[in-house]
Scaffold this motif. Structure first.
Motif, short mmCIF file in Angstrom:
data_model
loop_
_atom_site.label_atom_id
_atom_site.label_comp_id
_atom_site.label_asym_id
_atom_site.label_seq_id
_atom_site.Cartn_x
_atom_site.Cartn_y
_atom_site.Cartn_z
N LEU A 1 0.92 -1.11 -0.22
CA LEU A 1 -0.08 -0.05 -0.04
C LEU A 1 0.82 1.29 -0.01
O LEU A 1 0.30 2.42 -0.43
CB LEU A 1 -1.05 0.04 1.36
CG LEU A 1 -1.79 -0.82 1.13
CD1 LEU A 1 -3.00 -0.95 2.15
CD2 LEU A 1 -2.65 -1.21 -0.01
N LEU A 2 2.06 1.02 0.56
CA LEU A 2 2.94 2.45 0.41
C LEU A 2 3.47 2.32 -1.02
O LEU A 2 4.11 3.26 -1.34
CB LEU A 2 4.18 2.19 1.49
CG LEU A 2 3.56 2.52 2.85
CD1 LEU A 2 4.67 2.33 4.05
CD2 LEU A 2 3.15 3.90 3.36
N THR A 3 3.59 1.56 -1.69
CA THR A 3 4.24 1.56 -3.04
C THR A 3 3.38 1.83 -3.89
O THR A 3 3.49 2.67 -4.86
CB THR A 3 4.58 0.00 -3.43
OG1 THR A 3 5.68 -0.40 -2.66
CG2 THR A 3 5.17 0.09 -4.79
N HIS A 4 1.93 1.55 -3.86
CA HIS A 4 0.92 2.18 -4.60
C HIS A 4 0.76 3.89 -4.55
O HIS A 4 0.79 4.11 -3.23
CB HIS A 4 -0.42 1.51 -4.47
CG HIS A 4 -1.49 1.61 -5.45
ND1 HIS A 4 -1.97 3.01 -5.62
CD2 HIS A 4 -1.98 1.02 -6.52
CE1 HIS A 4 -3.11 2.82 -6.53
NE2 HIS A 4 -2.66 1.82 -7.16
N PRO A 5 0.43 4.59 -5.43
CA PRO A 5 0.60 5.84 -5.31
C PRO A 5 -0.62 6.37 -4.70
O PRO A 5 -0.60 7.47 -3.91
CB PRO A 5 0.53 6.49 -6.72
CG PRO A 5 0.11 5.49 -7.67
CD PRO A 5 0.66 4.29 -6.96
N LEU A 6 -1.85 5.74 -4.55
CA LEU A 6 -2.99 6.19 -3.95
C LEU A 6 -4.03 5.34 -3.95
O LEU A 6 -4.94 4.90 -4.72
CB LEU A 6 -3.57 7.64 -4.61
CG LEU A 6 -4.75 8.01 -3.73
CD1 LEU A 6 -4.38 8.59 -2.50
CD2 LEU A 6 -5.22 9.18 -4.91
N PRO A 7 -3.94 4.04 -3.19
CA PRO A 7 -4.86 2.91 -2.89
C PRO A 7 -6.03 3.15 -2.25
O PRO A 7 -6.27 3.49 -1.02
CB PRO A 7 -4.07 1.80 -2.13
CG PRO A 7 -3.19 2.76 -1.43
CD PRO A 7 -2.91 4.10 -2.06
N ARG A 8 -7.09 3.66 -3.02
CA ARG A 8 -8.51 3.79 -2.59
C ARG A 8 -9.29 2.71 -2.15
O ARG A 8 -10.11 2.68 -1.49
CB ARG A 8 -9.21 4.67 -3.47
CG ARG A 8 -8.46 6.11 -3.56
CD ARG A 8 -9.55 7.13 -4.44
NE ARG A 8 -8.98 8.57 -4.34
CZ ARG A 8 -8.25 9.00 -5.35
NH1 ARG A 8 -8.02 8.23 -6.52
NH2 ARG A 8 -8.00 10.28 -5.46
N SER B 1 -11.01 -3.00 -11.35
CA SER B 1 -11.95 -2.31 -10.20
C SER B 1 -11.35 -2.18 -8.95
O SER B 1 -12.03 -1.48 -8.17
CB SER B 1 -13.08 -3.19 -10.18
OG SER B 1 -12.92 -4.37 -9.88
N PHE B 2 -10.07 -2.71 -8.74
CA PHE B 2 -9.47 -2.50 -7.52
C PHE B 2 -7.97 -2.00 -7.61
O PHE B 2 -7.20 -2.07 -8.77
CB PHE B 2 -9.27 -3.89 -6.85
CG PHE B 2 -10.62 -4.55 -6.28
CD1 PHE B 2 -11.01 -4.00 -4.92
CD2 PHE B 2 -11.40 -5.04 -7.07
CE1 PHE B 2 -12.08 -4.40 -4.44
CE2 PHE B 2 -12.47 -5.58 -6.41
CZ PHE B 2 -12.89 -5.25 -5.17
N ASP B 3 -7.60 -0.94 -6.69
CA ASP B 3 -6.24 -0.50 -6.69
C ASP B 3 -5.15 -1.44 -6.23
O ASP B 3 -4.04 -1.45 -6.44
CB ASP B 3 -6.01 0.93 -5.77
CG ASP B 3 -6.93 1.94 -6.30
OD1 ASP B 3 -6.70 2.39 -7.50
OD2 ASP B 3 -7.84 2.28 -5.64
N ALA B 4 -5.53 -2.27 -5.16
CA ALA B 4 -4.69 -3.29 -4.61
C ALA B 4 -5.44 -4.38 -4.15
O ALA B 4 -6.57 -4.43 -3.67
CB ALA B 4 -3.93 -2.54 -3.52
N VAL B 5 -4.71 -5.57 -4.30
CA VAL B 5 -5.39 -6.96 -3.68
C VAL B 5 -4.25 -7.52 -2.97
O VAL B 5 -3.21 -7.68 -3.12
CB VAL B 5 -5.63 -7.86 -4.99
CG1 VAL B 5 -6.00 -9.34 -4.47
CG2 VAL B 5 -6.52 -7.26 -6.02
N ILE B 6 -4.89 -7.87 -1.67
CA ILE B 6 -3.92 -8.48 -0.72
C ILE B 6 -4.44 -9.85 -0.67
O ILE B 6 -5.58 -10.28 0.18
CB ILE B 6 -3.94 -7.71 0.70
CG1 ILE B 6 -3.25 -6.42 0.37
CG2 ILE B 6 -3.07 -8.24 2.04
CD1 ILE B 6 -3.65 -5.29 1.50
#
Length: 215
Positions: free
Chosen positions: A58-65, A138-143
């Motif tokens: 999440l810190l690598t992504h520019p803006l995980p909404r 549809s997603f900024d990040a998947v964990i």
């Protein structure tokens, strides 16, 4: 080679449709969640695992909404995701609703009220089915926070190349995915299988490790 951890007491045991769950207390690690005889989390070191899983991505992504969590039934991964103020929506999908209810009742030390956050949505469904129904990008990040690929049959297909292709589809162009992949020392062949599956799908694949005493 083995790690021996002394068990002080067993508090709760239950068997769900999918797995055996125990709430125990270890001599030096405090309360712990055990699933199918594998330690999943202990109160003394779960923060190492969950912080290491969530924050680098999440810190690598520019803006995980908008963030999707696959698994993570005890709510601790959700807890860490919601520490990011930029996150507007965190969807946690777990196949085992009984595990989630178990966590809500007994594992407040881990979820710390994250299930009640208005940004959180909990969906009880097979992660593969949920992802298949989502729109492209549809997603900024998947964990992905599942039981280990060598410890549970219900999770194994969610480490496959086919599933990763579907994850890639629902990520936005600048999206990022992170998964735990088990113990690379004791189960190196399984770890390599997971890494190779990821490498076939994602143009950039990087690995990192964190030492968790209870694992």
């Amino acid at each position: 080679m083995a790690t021996l951890i002394k068990l002080r007491r067993l508090y709760v045991y239950t068997k769900t449709k999918y797995q055996e769950i125990m709430l125990v207390e270890f001599e030096e690690l405090g309360k712990g969640l055990v699933i199918d005889n594998y330690i999943q989390s202990t109160e003394s070191d779960e923060h190492i695992y969950h912080e290491s899983l969530v924050h680098p991505a999440l810190l690598t992504h520019p803006l995980p909404r908008k963030v999707l969590i696959i698994g993570g039934g005890e709510g601790a991964t959700l807890r860490e995701v919601l520490k990011h103020n930029c996150v507007q929506k965190a969807v946690m999908v777990d196949i085992d609703g009984e595990l989630v209810e178990f966590a809500k009742k007994y594992l407040d030390v881990m979820h710390q009220g994250s299930f009640n956050d208005p940004r959180a949505e909990v969906v009880i469904m097979d992660g593969k089915e949920y992802v298949a129904k989502q729109a492209d990008k549809s997603f900024d990040a998947v964990i992905i926070d599942l039981t280990d690929p060598y410890s549970s049959e219900i999770a194994k297909s969610l480490y496959s190349e086919e599933f990763y292709k579907d994850i890639y589809r629902i990520l936005k162009d600048d999206g990022i995915m992170v998964t735990q992949a088990g113990n690379s020392f004791f189960f190196n062949k399984v770890y390599e299988w997971v890494y190779n599956n990821l490498s076939k799908v994602f143009p950039i694949t990087m690995e990192y490790e964190a030492w968790i005493p209870s694992f």
